[in-house]
Design an enzyme around this catalytic site. Structure first.
Site, short mmCIF file in Angstrom:
data_model
loop_
_atom_site.label_atom_id
_atom_site.label_comp_id
_atom_site.label_asym_id
_atom_site.label_seq_id
_atom_site.Cartn_x
_atom_site.Cartn_y
_atom_site.Cartn_z
N SER A 84 45.00 -13.49 -34.53
CA SER A 84 46.36 -13.52 -34.00
C SER A 84 47.26 -14.09 -35.10
CB SER A 84 46.42 -14.44 -32.78
OG SER A 84 47.76 -14.83 -32.51
N TYR B 29 44.25 -22.10 -28.63
CA TYR B 29 44.31 -20.68 -29.01
C TYR B 29 44.39 -20.57 -30.53
CZ TYR B 29 45.83 -15.78 -28.93
OH TYR B 29 45.93 -14.42 -29.12
N ALA B 30 45.29 -21.38 -31.12
CA ALA B 30 45.46 -21.36 -32.58
C ALA B 30 44.15 -21.69 -33.30
CB ALA B 30 46.54 -22.38 -32.97
N LYS C 62 41.63 -18.81 -32.96
CA LYS C 62 41.99 -17.61 -33.72
C LYS C 62 41.82 -17.85 -35.23
CE LYS C 62 42.67 -14.82 -30.37
NZ LYS C 62 41.84 -13.63 -30.20
N ILE D 179 52.74 -9.03 -28.30
CA ILE D 179 52.82 -7.71 -27.68
C ILE D 179 53.70 -7.81 -26.44
CG2 ILE D 179 51.45 -5.85 -26.61
CD1 ILE D 179 50.89 -6.19 -29.63
N1 LIG Z 1 48.91 -9.72 -26.32
C1 LIG Z 1 49.30 -10.35 -27.43
O1 LIG Z 1 50.49 -10.64 -27.63
C2 LIG Z 1 48.29 -10.72 -28.47
C3 LIG Z 1 48.73 -11.20 -29.70
C4 LIG Z 1 47.81 -11.56 -30.67
C5 LIG Z 1 46.45 -11.43 -30.40
N2 LIG Z 1 46.05 -10.96 -29.18
C6 LIG Z 1 44.61 -10.86 -28.95
O2 LIG Z 1 44.29 -9.52 -28.58
C7 LIG Z 1 43.15 -9.52 -27.73
C8 LIG Z 1 43.46 -8.73 -26.46
O3 LIG Z 1 44.55 -9.36 -25.81
P1 LIG Z 1 45.33 -8.73 -24.58
O4 LIG Z 1 46.75 -9.03 -24.77
O5 LIG Z 1 44.90 -7.33 -24.34
O6 LIG Z 1 44.81 -9.70 -23.42
P2 LIG Z 1 44.44 -9.32 -21.92
O7 LIG Z 1 44.40 -10.60 -21.18
O8 LIG Z 1 45.33 -8.23 -21.42
O9 LIG Z 1 42.97 -8.73 -22.06
C9 LIG Z 1 41.87 -9.53 -22.37
C10 LIG Z 1 40.65 -8.90 -21.73
O10 LIG Z 1 39.53 -9.74 -22.02
C11 LIG Z 1 38.77 -9.83 -20.85
N3 LIG Z 1 37.97 -11.05 -20.82
C12 LIG Z 1 38.39 -12.31 -20.54
N4 LIG Z 1 37.35 -13.14 -20.50
C13 LIG Z 1 36.25 -12.40 -20.77
C14 LIG Z 1 34.87 -12.69 -20.84
N5 LIG Z 1 34.40 -13.93 -20.62
N6 LIG Z 1 34.01 -11.67 -21.14
C15 LIG Z 1 34.47 -10.42 -21.36
N7 LIG Z 1 35.76 -10.09 -21.29
C16 LIG Z 1 36.64 -11.07 -20.99
C17 LIG Z 1 39.79 -9.83 -19.72
O11 LIG Z 1 39.19 -9.49 -18.46
C18 LIG Z 1 40.77 -8.80 -20.21
O12 LIG Z 1 40.43 -7.49 -19.76
C19 LIG Z 1 42.82 -11.00 -27.46
O13 LIG Z 1 41.80 -11.41 -28.33
C20 LIG Z 1 44.12 -11.69 -27.77
O14 LIG Z 1 43.94 -13.04 -28.15
C21 LIG Z 1 46.92 -10.61 -28.21
#
Ligand SMILES: NC(=O)c1ccc[n+]([C@@H]2O[C@H](COP(=O)([O-])OP(=O)(O)OC[C@H]3O[C@@H](n4cnc5c(N)ncnc54)[C@H](O)[C@@H]3O)[C@@H](O)[C@H]2O)c1
Length: 255
Positions: A142, A165-166, A169, A198
């Site tokens: 991230s 989180y920081a 990541k 996002i």
């Molecule tokens: N959305 C953002 O702004 C953003 C920015 C930077 C990084 N990210 C990273 O991108 C990735 C996806 O994020 P997102 O926005 O789609 O999040 P999201 O919450 O929409 O999706 C995360 C998914 O992970 C699944 N999950 C949670 N715990 C779990 C577990 N124990 N086992 C298996 N699956 C599990 C959840 O059920 C969910 O479907 C993450 O790693 C997040 O940190 C997201």
């Protein structure tokens, strides 16, 4: 050199993705299916839409549960259905202020983001090493694994980008580099993608502040990530390993 198109590249490939039913993950799943790949998705939550059952399988799995992960891989080996690419996309966070953080919250984020990524990577590495498969791992970092969140942009939005989180990541980005070096002799590549924020109907004040700090002047969409993901999991990036690719509209260039 003749470059293949992505359908040629991914046709017949098996992609294993964690968190593939989330906001970003479901876009990734959809994109690989469009590019003729097969996908196995590990997620406790069900998919948001139906896919061709011959090319998509959802296996309800908590990636922090070692027994569940081990039994999943044992079944894969039994079926001789070995993934070519692992995408460690599952990730969680918490939003309360630092001073209110409980140990349970802290450990919960570490368990999914770090232990989950570790467990899946170790399991697939063992399988690939034993079978001499030159697989590819893509981890999810991230912007906040690289730069420190500016708390002022959150205002009264009720959200907050927490320390845990920081830390996780940043840990994933460092793990990527470690494993890239460790796995390189086996022809296994490991890279990381670090998205910026996002768009997900966040609080308008937060969006305004976030966009102000983003050179490209908008939040990201899940589709913005697909080019980088396809690149890093295809032969086009065959000489790249241990890298963290920021896909953030330039958010971090000012840091
Ligand atoms: N959305 C953002 O702004 C953003 C920015 C930077 C990084 N990210 C990273 O991108 C990735 C996806 O994020 P997102 O926005 O789609 O999040 P999201 O919450 O929409 O999706 C995360 C998914 O992970 C699944 N999950 C949670 N715990 C779990 C577990 N124990 N086992 C298996 N699956 C599990 C959840 O059920 C969910 O479907 C993450 O790693 C997040 O940190 C997201």
């Amino acid at each position: 050199m003749i470059f293949k198109n992505f359908s040629e590249e991914f046709n017949g490939k098996l992609i294993l993705i964690t968190g593939g039913n989330g906001q970003i993950g479901s876009e990734i799943v959809e994109s690989y299916l469009q590019a003729s790949a097969k996908v196995i998705c590990l997620d406790p939550e069900p998919p948001q839409k139906q896919h061709d059952p011959n090319r998509f399988e959802w296996i309800k799995t908590d990636i922090t549960d070692k027994k569940e992960v081990e039994s999943f891989f044992a079944k894969l080996i039994e079926k001789n259905s070995i993934p070519d690419i692992l995408i460690n996309c599952a990730g969680i966070s918490v939003f309360s202020p630092f001073e209110e953080r409980t140990e349970e919250q802290f450990n919960g984020v570490v368990q999914v983001n770090l232990n989950g990524t570790f467990l899946l990577s170790q399991a697939i590495f063992r399988i690939w090493k034993e079978r001499n498969i030159k697989g590819i791992i893509l981890n999810f970092g991230s912007i906040y694994g690289v730069s420190i969140a500016d708390m002022r942009i959150y205002g009264d939005s009720g959200r907050n980008s927490p320390e845990v989180y920081a830390i996780t990541k940043a840990g994933i980005i460092h793990f990527t580099k470690y494993l890239a070096r460790y796995a390189a002799p086996y022809g296994i590549r490991v890279n990381c993608i670090s998205p910026g924020g996002i768009f997900d109907n966040q609080h308008p004040d937060f969006i305004k502040n976030y966009v102000y700090k983003t050179p490209l002047g908008r939040m990201g969409e899940p589709t913005d990530l697909i080019g980088a993901i396809f690149f890093l999991t295809s032969s086009m990036s065959g000489y790249i390993t241990g890298q963290n690719l920021l896909v953030d509209g330039g958010f971090t260039i000012g840091d």
